[in-house]
Design an enzyme around this catalytic site. Structure first.
Site, PDB file in Angstrom:
ATOM      1  N   GLY A  16       0.542  -1.270   0.250  1.00  0.00           N
ATOM      2  CA  GLY A  16       0.006   0.025  -0.116  1.00  0.00           C
ATOM      3  C   GLY A  16       0.302   0.835   0.323  1.00  0.00           C
ATOM      4  N   ARG A  77       1.151  -4.761  -5.585  1.00  0.00           N
ATOM      5  CA  ARG A  77       1.369  -5.722  -5.144  1.00  0.00           C
ATOM      6  C   ARG A  77       2.195  -7.428  -5.917  1.00  0.00           C
ATOM      7  NH1 ARG A  77      -2.447  -3.312  -2.100  1.00  0.00           N
ATOM      8  NH2 ARG A  77      -1.925  -3.372  -0.018  1.00  0.00           N
ATOM      9  N   ASP A 108       3.997  -4.387   6.871  1.00  0.00           N
ATOM     10  CA  ASP A 108       4.639  -5.944   6.922  1.00  0.00           C
ATOM     11  C   ASP A 108       4.699  -6.561   6.216  1.00  0.00           C
ATOM     12  OD1 ASP A 108       2.002  -5.549   7.257  1.00  0.00           O
ATOM     13  OD2 ASP A 108       1.598  -6.608   8.521  1.00  0.00           O
ATOM     14  N   THR A 131       3.294   2.691   5.458  1.00  0.00           N
ATOM     15  CA  THR A 131       2.205   2.141   5.788  1.00  0.00           C
ATOM     16  C   THR A 131       1.069   3.463   6.408  1.00  0.00           C
ATOM     17  OG1 THR A 131       0.596   0.799   6.951  1.00  0.00           O
ATOM     18  CG2 THR A 131       3.011   0.496   7.611  1.00  0.00           C
ATOM     19  N   ASP A 133      -1.540   3.240   7.949  1.00  0.00           N
ATOM     20  CA  ASP A 133      -2.519   2.419   9.273  1.00  0.00           C
ATOM     21  C   ASP A 133      -1.234   1.691   9.987  1.00  0.00           C
ATOM     22  OD1 ASP A 133      -4.281   1.617   7.393  1.00  0.00           O
ATOM     23  OD2 ASP A 133      -3.506  -0.670   7.171  1.00  0.00           O
ATOM     24  N   ASP A 135       0.463  -0.321  11.648  1.00  0.00           N
ATOM     25  CA  ASP A 135       0.478  -0.769  12.878  1.00  0.00           C
ATOM     26  C   ASP A 135       1.546  -2.008  12.303  1.00  0.00           C
ATOM     27  OD1 ASP A 135       0.165  -1.745   9.648  1.00  0.00           O
ATOM     28  OD2 ASP A 135      -1.655  -2.823  10.166  1.00  0.00           O
ATOM     29  N   ARG A 160     -18.128  18.275  10.037  1.00  0.00           N
ATOM     30  CA  ARG A 160     -18.883  18.018  11.851  1.00  0.00           C
ATOM     31  C   ARG A 160     -19.796  19.716  10.845  1.00  0.00           C
ATOM     32  NH1 ARG A 160     -19.734  17.372  16.864  1.00  0.00           N
ATOM     33  NH2 ARG A 160     -17.975  16.173  17.304  1.00  0.00           N
ATOM     34  N   ARG A 177      -8.390  -1.374   7.476  1.00  0.00           N
ATOM     35  CA  ARG A 177      -8.757  -2.669   7.495  1.00  0.00           C
ATOM     36  C   ARG A 177      -9.035  -3.067   8.910  1.00  0.00           C
ATOM     37  NH1 ARG A 177     -11.482  -4.025   4.335  1.00  0.00           N
ATOM     38  NH2 ARG A 177     -10.497  -2.916   2.571  1.00  0.00           N
ATOM     39  N   LYS A 217     -35.983  17.003  20.238  1.00  0.00           N
ATOM     40  CA  LYS A 217     -36.768  17.129  19.102  1.00  0.00           C
ATOM     41  C   LYS A 217     -36.558  16.367  18.244  1.00  0.00           C
ATOM     42  CE  LYS A 217     -37.554  21.537  20.528  1.00  0.00           C
ATOM     43  NZ  LYS A 217     -36.999  23.391  20.431  1.00  0.00           N
ATOM     44  N   GLU A 228     -12.996   0.785   8.051  1.00  0.00           N
ATOM     45  CA  GLU A 228     -13.268  -0.139   7.218  1.00  0.00           C
ATOM     46  C   GLU A 228     -13.579  -1.293   7.719  1.00  0.00           C
ATOM     47  OE1 GLU A 228     -10.708   0.138   3.375  1.00  0.00           O
ATOM     48  OE2 GLU A 228      -9.231   1.065   4.982  1.00  0.00           O
ATOM     49  N   HIS A 258      -9.841   6.603   0.144  1.00  0.00           N
ATOM     50  CA  HIS A 258      -8.283   7.000  -0.776  1.00  0.00           C
ATOM     51  C   HIS A 258      -7.304   8.079  -0.545  1.00  0.00           C
ATOM     52  CE1 HIS A 258      -9.026   3.145  -2.285  1.00  0.00           C
ATOM     53  NE2 HIS A 258      -7.992   2.759  -2.317  1.00  0.00           N
ATOM     54  N   GLN A 260      -7.179   9.978   2.050  1.00  0.00           N
ATOM     55  CA  GLN A 260      -6.234   9.513   3.108  1.00  0.00           C
ATOM     56  C   GLN A 260      -5.538   9.286   2.108  1.00  0.00           C
ATOM     57  OE1 GLN A 260      -9.166   7.744   6.414  1.00  0.00           O
ATOM     58  NE2 GLN A 260      -9.320   6.972   4.174  1.00  0.00           N
TER      59      GLN A 260
HETATM   60  P1  ADP Z   1       2.046  -3.981   3.107  1.00  0.00           P
HETATM   61  O1  ADP Z   1       3.278  -4.621   2.397  1.00  0.00           O
HETATM   62  O2  ADP Z   1       1.603  -2.757   2.755  1.00  0.00           O
HETATM   63  O3  ADP Z   1       1.992  -4.682   3.977  1.00  0.00           O
HETATM   64  P2  ADP Z   1       1.424  -6.094   1.272  1.00  0.00           P
HETATM   65  O4  ADP Z   1       1.208  -7.236   2.686  1.00  0.00           O
HETATM   66  O5  ADP Z   1      -0.072  -6.970  -0.051  1.00  0.00           O
HETATM   67  O6  ADP Z   1       2.232  -4.855   1.134  1.00  0.00           O
HETATM   68  O7  ADP Z   1       2.449  -6.865   0.966  1.00  0.00           O
HETATM   69  C1  ADP Z   1       3.476  -6.545  -0.569  1.00  0.00           C
HETATM   70  C2  ADP Z   1       3.915  -7.693  -0.860  1.00  0.00           C
HETATM   71  O8  ADP Z   1       5.249  -8.338  -0.130  1.00  0.00           O
HETATM   72  C3  ADP Z   1       3.121  -9.016  -1.476  1.00  0.00           C
HETATM   73  O9  ADP Z   1       1.944  -8.640  -3.043  1.00  0.00           O
HETATM   74  C4  ADP Z   1       3.728  -9.872  -2.177  1.00  0.00           C
HETATM   75  O10 ADP Z   1       4.947  -9.350  -3.228  1.00  0.00           O
HETATM   76  C5  ADP Z   1       5.240  -9.508  -0.710  1.00  0.00           C
HETATM   77  N1  ADP Z   1       5.201 -10.379   0.017  1.00  0.00           N
HETATM   78  C6  ADP Z   1       3.695 -10.428   1.424  1.00  0.00           C
HETATM   79  N2  ADP Z   1       4.256 -11.346   1.783  1.00  0.00           N
HETATM   80  C7  ADP Z   1       4.666 -11.846   1.915  1.00  0.00           C
HETATM   81  C8  ADP Z   1       5.503 -13.574   1.781  1.00  0.00           C
HETATM   82  N3  ADP Z   1       5.141 -14.225   3.138  1.00  0.00           N
HETATM   83  N4  ADP Z   1       6.642 -14.145   0.875  1.00  0.00           N
HETATM   84  C9  ADP Z   1       6.422 -13.324  -0.167  1.00  0.00           C
HETATM   85  N5  ADP Z   1       6.549 -12.255  -0.530  1.00  0.00           N
HETATM   86  C10 ADP Z   1       5.691 -11.554   0.309  1.00  0.00           C
END
Ligand code: ADP
Length: 327
Positions: A16, A77, A108, A131, A133, A135, A160, A177, A217, A228, A258, A260
């Site tokens: 993202g 991705r 992550d 990110t 988020d 998180d 508001r 999410r 009233k 979301e 989006h 954001q």
């Molecule tokens: P973010 O980095 O924002 O959390 P994603 O979860 O979509 O986004 O992960 C981004 C990309 O990282 C994925 O499209 C994939 O190519 C790669 N990725 C995620 N998990 C794995 C994994 N377990 N092994 C290999 N590549 C991974």
């Protein structure tokens, strides 16, 4: 064992997008140049690695980007990177360019990919948390979070105004999410009456009860901020629930979506991105490999990638308490 000197590094943005990623790219490239390294940009996340969409940054290549949202490297991705064959192709392309270290700017998921890749091949990786988020464990904030919160606050303030003018009830949906950080920070900052987040089961009957008591009233002026990922189905679900419980209520909803993710990063995000990008390169040079760089209590913090992707960040009980008290 003597530390291997590296000469060429690659940088990519993955997953993202988040405002401030450009500031991080700029910091990586400029720090590397300052240390006499060559830097390669890899486009569209891991897809660019697999498809050899890799270019050498030239002087001026990161000019005038610190203030821009999005990412000049683009992001994506990649399904193929999740396969051993895909990662092997990616490795072979890095070898073609003699790239000896990688800075991965992402969330992550991207770090999970980097961790797997670094285990399989001799390419050290350093993760820079980008990110909206927030998180992620191992850092107090992530690149893009502050901008996303400020965007949400600006939008909710406007909602508001019109809400009060019409004595309406508004449900505003923010991003996150699986994480309620944007909701908590934007909700508290705008004086929301209810903040609904995925980490905490919402007491909807109590919320309806409060609304009915407050209603004058048959007017139910109230601002509800929901993520979301809320278990009731975000703004739409909450709106429907209220309409069923209080048919006379004039309920409107707004999904911020989006917006954001976009826009100029705040100074806070630019500074965080710059600091993290700078240290990511220092890590590769000094041999602190396969870590995520973060800032905890204003100190640099280096968390092994395998821990960074496993550790769960818990939402602040203190802020939940404050939000509930002031609702
Ligand atoms: P973010 O980095 O924002 O959390 P994603 O979860 O979509 O986004 O992960 C981004 C990309 O990282 C994925 O499209 C994939 O190519 C790669 N990725 C995620 N998990 C794995 C994994 N377990 N092994 C290999 N590549 C991974």
């Amino acid at each position: 064992m003597a530390k291997k000197k590296i000469n060429k590094i690659g940088v990519l943005t993955s997953g993202g997008d988040a405002p401030g990623m450009n500031a991080a790219i700029r910091a990586v490239v400029k720090t590397a140049w300052h240390q006499g390294l060559e830097v390669y940009g890899i486009t569209r996340g891991y897809n660019g690695m697999i498809e050899n969409d890799i270019f050498k940054f030239q002087p001026g290549g990161v000019s005038n980007i610190i203030q821009r949202g999005g990412t000049i490297l683009k992001t994506a991705r990649s399904k193929e990177f999740q396969t051993p064959e895909g990662r092997k192709k990616a490795y072979e392309n890095l070898k073609k360019h003699v790239i000896e270290g990688l800075v991965v700017i992402g969330g992550d998921g991207s770090f999970r990919g980097a961790q797997t890749f670094a285990k399989e091949f001799d390419i050290p990786c350093v993760g820079v948390p980008g990110t909206i988020d927030k998180d992620m464990a191992g850092t107090d904030s992530t690149i893009g979070f502050d901008t996303a919160v400020n965007t949400a606050v600006t939008a909710i303030d406007k909602i508001r105004d019109t809400m009060e003018a019409h004595d309406r009830l508004f449900v505003v949906e923010v991003m996150g999410r699986d994480a309620g950080y944007i909701a908590i920070d934007s909700g508290v900052s705008t004086g929301a009456e209810s903040i609904l987040i995925p980490e905490r089961k919402a007491d909807l009957p109590k919320m309806i009860n409060n609304l009915t008591q407050l209603g004058r009233k048959n007017k139910f002026v109230n601002l509800i901020v929901v993520t979301e990922g809320d278990e009731y189905g975000g703004a739409e679900g909450i709106k429907n629930y209220i309409k069923l419980s209080i048919p006379s209520a004039d309920v409107k909803m707004c999904i911020l979506g989006h917006i954001q993710r976009g826009g100029a990063p705040t100074a806070t995000d630019r500074l965080l991105a710059t600091r993290l990008g700078y240290h990511a390169v220092q890590c590769l040079i000094k041999g602190t490999h396969n870590v995520m760089v973060g800032v905890v209590k204003d100190e640099m913090c280096f968390t092994p990638l395998d821990l960074a992707v496993k550790a769960q960040r818990t939402i602040s009980e203190e802020w939940l308490q404050i939000a509930e008290t002031l609702a």
